[in-house]
Structures are given as C-alpha cells and as structure tokens.
Design a protein around this motif. Structure first.
Motif, PDB file in Angstrom:
ATOM      1  N   LEU A 129       0.888  -1.091  -0.823  1.00 22.68           N
ATOM      2  CA  LEU A 129      -0.462   0.868  -0.048  1.00 22.68           C
ATOM      3  C   LEU A 129       0.671   1.478   0.295  1.00 22.68           C
ATOM      4  O   LEU A 129       0.112   2.454  -1.085  1.00 22.68           O
ATOM      5  CB  LEU A 129      -0.970   0.172   1.376  1.00 22.68           C
ATOM      6  N   GLY A 130       1.679   1.042   0.905  1.00 25.79           N
ATOM      7  CA  GLY A 130       2.981   2.171   1.133  1.00 25.79           C
ATOM      8  C   GLY A 130       3.494   2.448  -0.841  1.00 25.79           C
ATOM      9  O   GLY A 130       3.430   3.641  -0.512  1.00 25.79           O
ATOM     10  N   GLU A 131       3.745   1.804  -1.498  1.00 23.95           N
ATOM     11  CA  GLU A 131       3.855   2.224  -3.154  1.00 23.95           C
ATOM     12  C   GLU A 131       2.798   2.294  -3.375  1.00 23.95           C
ATOM     13  O   GLU A 131       3.292   3.289  -4.636  1.00 23.95           O
ATOM     14  CB  GLU A 131       4.656   1.013  -3.165  1.00 23.95           C
ATOM     15  N   LEU A 132       1.345   1.562  -3.926  1.00 20.87           N
ATOM     16  CA  LEU A 132       0.203   2.039  -4.556  1.00 20.87           C
ATOM     17  C   LEU A 132       0.178   3.788  -3.524  1.00 20.87           C
ATOM     18  O   LEU A 132      -0.546   4.287  -5.471  1.00 20.87           O
ATOM     19  CB  LEU A 132      -0.913   1.005  -3.804  1.00 20.87           C
ATOM     20  N   LYS A 133      -0.066   4.239  -3.215  1.00 23.40           N
ATOM     21  CA  LYS A 133       0.430   5.446  -2.733  1.00 23.40           C
ATOM     22  C   LYS A 133      -2.037   5.938  -3.440  1.00 23.40           C
ATOM     23  O   LYS A 133      -1.978   6.888  -3.647  1.00 23.40           O
ATOM     24  CB  LYS A 133       0.851   6.532  -3.253  1.00 23.40           C
ATOM     25  N   LEU A 134      -2.335   5.169  -2.394  1.00 18.44           N
ATOM     26  CA  LEU A 134      -3.831   5.399  -3.107  1.00 18.44           C
ATOM     27  C   LEU A 134      -4.618   7.096  -2.630  1.00 18.44           C
ATOM     28  O   LEU A 134      -5.178   6.973  -3.176  1.00 18.44           O
ATOM     29  CB  LEU A 134      -4.399   4.296  -3.262  1.00 18.44           C
ATOM     30  N   PRO A 135      -4.452   6.875  -1.408  1.00 15.96           N
ATOM     31  CA  PRO A 135      -4.861   8.228  -1.179  1.00 15.96           C
ATOM     32  C   PRO A 135      -4.157   9.277  -1.779  1.00 15.96           C
ATOM     33  O   PRO A 135      -4.619  10.325  -1.939  1.00 15.96           O
ATOM     34  CB  PRO A 135      -4.103   8.527   0.653  1.00 15.96           C
ATOM     35  N   GLN A 156      -8.800   5.956   0.482  1.00  8.94           N
ATOM     36  CA  GLN A 156      -8.320   4.937   1.563  1.00  8.94           C
ATOM     37  C   GLN A 156      -9.152   3.859   1.668  1.00  8.94           C
ATOM     38  O   GLN A 156     -10.311   3.608   1.659  1.00  8.94           O
ATOM     39  CB  GLN A 156      -8.518   5.903   2.898  1.00  8.94           C
ATOM     40  N   VAL A 157      -8.224   3.178   1.865  1.00 12.32           N
ATOM     41  CA  VAL A 157      -8.437   1.536   2.110  1.00 12.32           C
ATOM     42  C   VAL A 157      -8.985   1.377   3.808  1.00 12.32           C
ATOM     43  O   VAL A 157      -8.330   1.846   4.349  1.00 12.32           O
ATOM     44  CB  VAL A 157      -7.235   0.216   1.807  1.00 12.32           C
ATOM     45  N   ILE A 158     -10.325   0.964   3.774  1.00 16.60           N
ATOM     46  CA  ILE A 158     -11.040   0.080   5.152  1.00 16.60           C
ATOM     47  C   ILE A 158     -10.800  -1.064   5.221  1.00 16.60           C
ATOM     48  O   ILE A 158     -10.126  -1.477   6.652  1.00 16.60           O
ATOM     49  CB  ILE A 158     -12.438   0.313   4.175  1.00 16.60           C
ATOM     50  N   THR A 159     -10.889  -2.072   4.864  1.00 16.75           N
ATOM     51  CA  THR A 159     -10.592  -3.426   4.728  1.00 16.75           C
ATOM     52  C   THR A 159     -10.310  -3.967   3.682  1.00 16.75           C
ATOM     53  O   THR A 159     -10.490  -4.063   2.199  1.00 16.75           O
ATOM     54  CB  THR A 159     -12.090  -4.196   5.235  1.00 16.75           C
ATOM     55  N   VAL A 160      -9.521  -5.677   4.257  1.00 16.99           N
ATOM     56  CA  VAL A 160      -8.798  -6.140   3.223  1.00 16.99           C
ATOM     57  C   VAL A 160      -9.510  -7.803   3.265  1.00 16.99           C
ATOM     58  O   VAL A 160      -9.083  -7.955   4.705  1.00 16.99           O
ATOM     59  CB  VAL A 160      -7.611  -6.478   3.081  1.00 16.99           C
ATOM     60  N   PRO A 179      -5.637  -1.610   6.600  1.00 14.54           N
ATOM     61  CA  PRO A 179      -4.290  -1.982   6.583  1.00 14.54           C
ATOM     62  C   PRO A 179      -2.901  -1.267   6.697  1.00 14.54           C
ATOM     63  O   PRO A 179      -3.956   0.209   6.251  1.00 14.54           O
ATOM     64  CB  PRO A 179      -4.332  -3.459   5.776  1.00 14.54           C
ATOM     65  N   ASN A 180      -1.993  -0.982   7.423  1.00 18.67           N
ATOM     66  CA  ASN A 180      -0.662  -0.099   6.929  1.00 18.67           C
ATOM     67  C   ASN A 180       0.399   0.005   5.960  1.00 18.67           C
ATOM     68  O   ASN A 180      -0.131  -1.130   5.360  1.00 18.67           O
ATOM     69  CB  ASN A 180       0.211  -0.230   8.306  1.00 18.67           C
ATOM     70  N   ALA A 181       0.293   0.543   5.543  1.00 22.75           N
ATOM     71  CA  ALA A 181       1.818   1.042   4.174  1.00 22.75           C
ATOM     72  C   ALA A 181       2.091   0.147   4.184  1.00 22.75           C
ATOM     73  O   ALA A 181       2.464  -0.796   2.933  1.00 22.75           O
ATOM     74  CB  ALA A 181       2.615   2.178   4.320  1.00 22.75           C
ATOM     75  N   GLU A 182       2.280  -1.116   4.998  1.00 27.13           N
ATOM     76  CA  GLU A 182       3.455  -2.080   4.573  1.00 27.13           C
ATOM     77  C   GLU A 182       2.612  -3.524   4.301  1.00 27.13           C
ATOM     78  O   GLU A 182       2.961  -4.048   3.617  1.00 27.13           O
ATOM     79  CB  GLU A 182       4.151  -2.878   5.415  1.00 27.13           C
TER      80      GLU A 182
END
Length: 220
Positions: A164-170, A176-180, A190-193
């Motif tokens: 997620l840290g590399e995808l930089k969706l925000p 924002q990703v709420i759940t996976v 979920p955190n950036a890692e």
C-alpha cells in the motif's frame, strides 16, 4: 451492531415490498400502507404491521404517527400525483425524513421541490451501477454515502497489487483502504507495509470524484 429503526413504507409494489421486507429482515420495525388488499395480504407476515388504506391521505398518516418514524419511504409506483400527495402529506405532519421514489428525472425534480428529503430512481440507479460494473469488471459493488462520499468494493487485479505504501492510493486517487478480505481473513485499516494480492477483496472509501477516478483507472 446496528440500531433498530422505524420505517413507514407507502406503497407495496415490487420496490416497496423488496425494501420493506429486507429492512424487516435486518431487524427494523417496518409498517407498510397500500390500498390494494391482495398485495397487503402477500406482505403482512413479512413486516411488522400493515394497513389497507390510501397512503396519500394525511389523516391516515397522522393516525399512524408518520412524524414518529425515523424515515418515511414513498414507494408508490407509476402515479406521480399520488407520489406527490403522499410526500407532501408526510412532510406536512412532520415526518423528519422522507425518501420518494421517482420514475424519471422530471418526477425527481418535482418531488424534490415539494419537500422530499431524498429522491431515488431505482431503475436509473441500477442501470448506472450495472454500466459502471461492466466498464470496470473488478468493481464488485459501489455504495453512495450521501452527496459527497462513496464506498467501493473491488477485487484486486495486477493494477492494484503491491504494498500500500508504494501504491499511494490516498495521494494518487484520494482513496482510503478500509478493509482487506483475503479468503475470509479480514484486515481492518491495513498499514503502508500491507501487500495487496490478486483476488483480495478490498473496501475503499473516498469522495465520489475520487471513486470515479479509480474506476476509470481500473477500466483502462
């Protein structure tokens, strides 16, 4: 846990019946009014209470205490005049929130002008939703949250796989990703890692414009 609410549904056509019985299954109190005895008999054991009456009659709505329900849904079918009368009657006696069903954009404008707090066009809305799903097959579901925000359920493809840290969706989309959901294993916030994998189902939150941008990206 959701809070039990009280809903008054005026009109027991296909839309009204589906809405009323589903709300009842979700453990809400649901009262349905329709002047057709056959449809009332069909629904009477699937909601809290029913009444065979003219849903446009202000006196009937007053007897039912429409002003005490959390939401009144005017689900009358093709009769715009009846829809208008029921909407006006519900607002006149103090119903706090009235949702009215419209068959087209013109009807939607009229219902908004006479006091409906929210107007829905079920066939139009379903058509738009299906078109977006066909346009972006990885989008499983989209849900509007008022005027500005929406929740999107997406199945991860290669375009969304990675940390997620590399995808930089925000930053890229305002999302924002709420759940996976990974095979039933749910991760909240979920955190950036966290690494998204293909076939993960994710819930995303953002403005409607942000959601549209992401859907366009996924459809490319």
């Amino acid at each position: 846990m959701s809070t039990k609410k009280q809903y008054l549904v005026l009109g027991a056509g296909r839309f009204g019946t589906a809405l009323a019985t589903t709300l009842y299954q979700m453990d809400h109190e649901v009262v349905v009014v329709d002047d057709r005895e056959d449809v009332i008999e069909d629904i009477m054991h699937r909601v809290t209470h029913v009444m065979i009456a003219d849903a446009t009659d202000e006196n009937i709505l007053r007897q039912l205490g429409a002003q005490n329900f959390d939401t009144v849904i005017v689900a009358i079918g093709q009769d715009l005049e009846a829809n208008i009368l029921a909407t006006v009657a519900a607002k006149a006696i103090g119903a706090p929130y009235v949702i009215s069903k419209a068959r087209n954009a013109v009807a939607a404008q009229v219902l908004s002008k006479v006091g409906a707090d929210q107007v829905v066009q079920p066939e139009h809305d379903m058509g738009v939703r299906l078109a977006k799903q066909l346009h972006s097959p990885s989008v499983l579901e989209a849900l509007d949250l008022g005027e500005n925000y929406a929740v999107l359920e997406v199945q991860v493809t290669m375009r969304l796989a990675g940390p997620l840290g590399e995808l930089k969706l925000p930053k890229r989309f305002g999302i924002q990703v709420i759940t996976v959901d990974r095979n039933g294993d749910i991760t909240v916030s979920p955190n950036a890692e966290f690494v998204l994998q293909k076939q993960d189902n994710i819930l995303l939150l953002g403005t409607k414009k942000a959601v549209d941008r992401l859907q366009e990206y996924l459809a490319e």
